[in-house]
Design a protein around this motif. Sequence first.
Motif, PDB file in Angstrom:
ATOM      1  N   LEU A 132     -31.232   6.391  20.259  1.00 28.26           N
ATOM      2  CA  LEU A 132     -29.954   7.073  20.000  1.00 28.26           C
ATOM      3  C   LEU A 132     -29.455   7.704  21.291  1.00 28.26           C
ATOM      4  O   LEU A 132     -30.169   8.502  21.917  1.00 28.26           O
ATOM      5  N   SER A 133     -28.201   7.385  21.672  1.00 28.67           N
ATOM      6  CA  SER A 133     -27.741   7.816  22.993  1.00 28.67           C
ATOM      7  C   SER A 133     -26.243   8.023  23.073  1.00 28.67           C
ATOM      8  O   SER A 133     -25.512   7.490  22.247  1.00 28.67           O
ATOM      9  N   PRO A 134     -25.807   8.761  24.129  1.00 34.25           N
ATOM     10  CA  PRO A 134     -26.602   9.690  24.909  1.00 34.25           C
ATOM     11  C   PRO A 134     -26.604  11.056  24.221  1.00 34.25           C
ATOM     12  O   PRO A 134     -25.578  11.498  23.723  1.00 34.25           O
ATOM     13  N   ASP A 137     -24.990  14.671  28.376  1.00 35.84           N
ATOM     14  CA  ASP A 137     -24.373  13.934  29.491  1.00 35.84           C
ATOM     15  C   ASP A 137     -25.478  13.565  30.483  1.00 35.84           C
ATOM     16  O   ASP A 137     -26.443  14.309  30.662  1.00 35.84           O
ATOM     17  N   THR A 138     -25.343  12.412  31.118  1.00 34.46           N
ATOM     18  CA  THR A 138     -26.346  11.983  32.095  1.00 34.46           C
ATOM     19  C   THR A 138     -25.688  11.253  33.247  1.00 34.46           C
ATOM     20  O   THR A 138     -24.709  10.535  33.043  1.00 34.46           O
ATOM     21  N   ALA A 139     -26.248  11.444  34.441  1.00 36.97           N
ATOM     22  CA  ALA A 139     -25.742  10.722  35.609  1.00 36.97           C
ATOM     23  C   ALA A 139     -26.546   9.444  35.835  1.00 36.97           C
ATOM     24  O   ALA A 139     -26.206   8.626  36.689  1.00 36.97           O
ATOM     25  N   THR A 140     -27.605   9.251  35.057  1.00 31.49           N
ATOM     26  CA  THR A 140     -28.487   8.100  35.296  1.00 31.49           C
ATOM     27  C   THR A 140     -27.840   6.774  34.892  1.00 31.49           C
ATOM     28  O   THR A 140     -28.080   5.748  35.506  1.00 31.49           O
ATOM     29  N   LYS A 141     -27.004   6.810  33.859  1.00 27.78           N
ATOM     30  CA  LYS A 141     -26.305   5.580  33.430  1.00 27.78           C
ATOM     31  C   LYS A 141     -24.813   5.883  33.483  1.00 27.78           C
ATOM     32  O   LYS A 141     -24.325   6.704  32.701  1.00 27.78           O
ATOM     33  N   GLY A 168     -30.961  10.262  27.043  1.00 27.69           N
ATOM     34  CA  GLY A 168     -29.761  10.700  27.741  1.00 27.69           C
ATOM     35  C   GLY A 168     -29.771  12.183  28.065  1.00 27.69           C
ATOM     36  O   GLY A 168     -29.601  13.017  27.166  1.00 27.69           O
ATOM     37  N   GLY A 169     -30.027  12.501  29.340  1.00 24.91           N
ATOM     38  CA  GLY A 169     -29.935  13.880  29.799  1.00 24.91           C
ATOM     39  C   GLY A 169     -31.044  14.794  29.298  1.00 24.91           C
ATOM     40  O   GLY A 169     -30.898  16.018  29.318  1.00 24.91           O
ATOM     41  N   ILE A 170     -32.147  14.217  28.862  1.00 23.78           N
ATOM     42  CA  ILE A 170     -33.226  15.042  28.285  1.00 23.78           C
ATOM     43  C   ILE A 170     -34.220  15.446  29.382  1.00 23.78           C
ATOM     44  O   ILE A 170     -34.553  14.646  30.261  1.00 23.78           O
ATOM     45  N   ALA A 188     -37.005  10.507  28.948  1.00 22.01           N
ATOM     46  CA  ALA A 188     -36.416  11.346  29.998  1.00 22.01           C
ATOM     47  C   ALA A 188     -36.656  10.591  31.299  1.00 22.01           C
ATOM     48  O   ALA A 188     -37.784  10.582  31.791  1.00 22.01           O
ATOM     49  N   ILE A 189     -35.639   9.910  31.811  1.00 21.06           N
ATOM     50  CA  ILE A 189     -35.864   9.062  32.988  1.00 21.06           C
ATOM     51  C   ILE A 189     -35.885   9.910  34.245  1.00 21.06           C
ATOM     52  O   ILE A 189     -36.927  10.061  34.899  1.00 21.06           O
ATOM     53  N   SER A 190     -34.738  10.495  34.620  1.00 20.84           N
ATOM     54  CA  SER A 190     -34.688  11.197  35.911  1.00 20.84           C
ATOM     55  C   SER A 190     -35.644  12.374  35.945  1.00 20.84           C
ATOM     56  O   SER A 190     -36.284  12.642  36.969  1.00 20.84           O
ATOM     57  N   ALA A 191     -35.782  13.082  34.813  1.00 21.86           N
ATOM     58  CA  ALA A 191     -36.669  14.253  34.783  1.00 21.86           C
ATOM     59  C   ALA A 191     -38.099  13.862  35.141  1.00 21.86           C
ATOM     60  O   ALA A 191     -38.846  14.655  35.698  1.00 21.86           O
TER      61      ALA A 191
HETATM   62  N1  3NM Z   1     -29.296   4.534  28.445  1.00 26.59           N
HETATM   63  P1  3NM Z   1     -31.846  10.283  31.979  1.00 26.59           P
HETATM   64  S1  3NM Z   1     -28.483   6.866  28.929  1.00 26.59           S
HETATM   65  C1  3NM Z   1     -30.998   4.088  30.172  1.00 26.59           C
HETATM   66  O1  3NM Z   1     -26.688   6.161  26.729  1.00 26.59           O
HETATM   67  C2  3NM Z   1     -30.012   4.958  29.521  1.00 26.59           C
HETATM   68  O2  3NM Z   1     -27.581   4.223  26.313  1.00 26.59           O
HETATM   69  C3  3NM Z   1     -28.451   5.453  28.041  1.00 26.59           C
HETATM   70  O3  3NM Z   1     -31.565   8.732  31.826  1.00 26.59           O
HETATM   71  C4  3NM Z   1     -27.498   5.260  26.950  1.00 26.59           C
HETATM   72  O4  3NM Z   1     -33.045  10.559  31.136  1.00 26.59           O
HETATM   73  C5  3NM Z   1     -29.697   6.236  29.917  1.00 26.59           C
HETATM   74  O5  3NM Z   1     -32.142  10.450  33.446  1.00 26.59           O
HETATM   75  C6  3NM Z   1     -30.276   6.976  31.057  1.00 26.59           C
HETATM   76  O6  3NM Z   1     -30.626  11.014  31.552  1.00 26.59           O
HETATM   77  C7  3NM Z   1     -31.066   8.175  30.660  1.00 26.59           C
END
Ligand code: 3NM
Length: 216
Positions: A132-134, A137-141, A168-170, A188-191
Amino acid sequence: MTGKKDLLAVLDFYLVTDSGLSKKGTLSDVQEAVAAGCRIVQYREKNKSTKEMVAEASQIKSICGADAIFLVNDRIDVALAVDADGVHIGQEDMPIDIARAILGADKIIGLTVHNISEAIEAERSGADYVGLSPIFDTATKSDAGTGIGTERIKDVKNAINIPVVAIGGINKQNCRSVIENGADSLVAISAVVCSDDVKRETQELIAVIKSASGRI
Ligand code: 3NM
């Protein structure tokens, strides 16, 4: 049913790789996260050739071994090439019924959803879990859109009977509310991959998730 499908019920932290953001590289991130107790890894690679991906995916599969589910993002061909446990696909990727026909009943298929109706449709069409996303807010995608907030997690969780993985942004600061609002697991990707110590970061996230979900 593959034995690994059982693991979907007990996921805590879900690692998604990102070689663009990683400090120490994808293989190191997977090794450290699995050593920290992560039980699901999604290989998400947008910058490498298919040949490089197959080689790296094969190494990730060995690191995951029997302990962690190994999924490939989007690339069903790469998943099949290394006999991964399954794939994670998005709304604009291969339709799930076709993905299922290609992969077979035993493989795990996760589908990204953004709202209740997509989640219900994902379950109906045979997804094993939804991403479930996002959530924030996230800068990763870059095309992720605006965060839907933690309240929406409950609505989606109550509408379906398959696990809900939040993304997403976690981070460590907000992950407790994500689990308390009904997510079974979270990414949590970037974290994690931007931290200096992926193992410690993963351990700390898992501890908060377990405590928030009562799985301690
Ligand atoms: N998919 P972070 S957001 C791979 O919204 C990905 O579908 C997303 O990265 C979507 O944990 C995302 O750094 C990146 O915010 C999430």
